[in-house]
Design an enzyme around this catalytic site. Sequence first.
Site, mmCIF file in Angstrom:
data_model
loop_
_atom_site.group_PDB
_atom_site.id
_atom_site.type_symbol
_atom_site.label_atom_id
_atom_site.label_comp_id
_atom_site.label_asym_id
_atom_site.label_seq_id
_atom_site.Cartn_x
_atom_site.Cartn_y
_atom_site.Cartn_z
ATOM 1 N N GLU A 132 0.864 -1.187 0.000
ATOM 2 C CA GLU A 132 0.000 0.000 0.000
ATOM 3 C C GLU A 132 0.891 1.224 0.000
ATOM 4 O O GLU A 132 2.076 1.135 0.333
ATOM 5 C CB GLU A 132 -0.849 0.053 1.285
ATOM 6 C CG GLU A 132 -1.932 -0.967 1.390
ATOM 7 C CD GLU A 132 -2.725 -0.810 2.696
ATOM 8 O OE1 GLU A 132 -3.856 -1.290 2.729
ATOM 9 O OE2 GLU A 132 -2.216 -0.234 3.671
ATOM 10 N N HIS A 173 -6.002 2.427 6.130
ATOM 11 C CA HIS A 173 -5.140 2.023 7.231
ATOM 12 C C HIS A 173 -4.368 3.212 7.797
ATOM 13 O O HIS A 173 -4.040 4.142 7.082
ATOM 14 C CB HIS A 173 -4.130 0.975 6.763
ATOM 15 C CG HIS A 173 -4.741 -0.361 6.518
ATOM 16 N ND1 HIS A 173 -4.297 -1.213 5.539
ATOM 17 C CD2 HIS A 173 -5.767 -1.010 7.125
ATOM 18 C CE1 HIS A 173 -5.011 -2.315 5.555
ATOM 19 N NE2 HIS A 173 -5.922 -2.212 6.509
#
Length: 288
Positions: free
Chosen positions: A208, A246
């Site tokens: 990510e 996140h």
Amino acid sequence: MILVNRETRVLVQGITGREGQFHTKQMLSYGTKIVAGVTPGKGGMEVLGVPVYDTVKEAVAHHEVDASIIFVPAPAAADAALEAAHAGIPLIVLITEGIPTLDMVRAVEEIKALGSRLIGGNCPGIISAEETKIGIMPGHVFKRGRVGIISRSGTLTYEAAAALSQAGLGTTTTVGIGGDPVIGTTFKDLLPLFNEDPETEAVVLIGEIGGSDEEEAAAWVKDHMKKPVVGFIGGRSAPKGKRMGHAGAIIMGNVGTPESKLRAFAEAGIPVADTIDEIVELVKKALG
């Protein structure tokens, strides 16, 4: 496969809570060998036939335990992981999200010093396909096969595993390392294990934006990896300074940008998929 198999004996911390009970049931039905549970003040109970103890120390005095999985609320989760490490449990899977970062900084260092391996927090756990599941992932999408997966994202992990299974490639072990800024195990920690695993023929690395774990993993792959690696980067359209999903998925300055990760992967010879289906195509190509 790496880290866990059908012989792995598991302790569930927080087994009497709603999440703990639900996922204990799912893990048992997958075939996971759950030998004990821990909830302070609930010692002497049984949950789904699993004996419950007040402390981890007490549980390990009565049972051989290879791994612990933690379903404990965020304010107490880091301490629960430390309790497992101090009791000598070698593998600790921390599912809980929202753990204070300073708690994690302290816990990660201490757990490492004690010689245990922490996976997470804020992670879906670990699964060796058709052997054992120590986590919250939907077990049915993981079919036994040839590809290892390491991922910072839960949902993308399940989608990639399902696609690999449907394509007949399947998976060996899948590890969700978690999406928080401070985690116990990184891509770079797991790549050497897959590199030496005779059953794993290729590795899918699902990263990510945010942080530098992908860049560090790419450097390791470039210097040491004997097997093909296929990459995927989630959150590539995210604006700088805005957290996406996140806590770890935030770009600060030039660190953690999609460009930085893609450049590192390119330098290491890691092809990067733009879609889940393309992961399958790139793995097939890499395996010839």
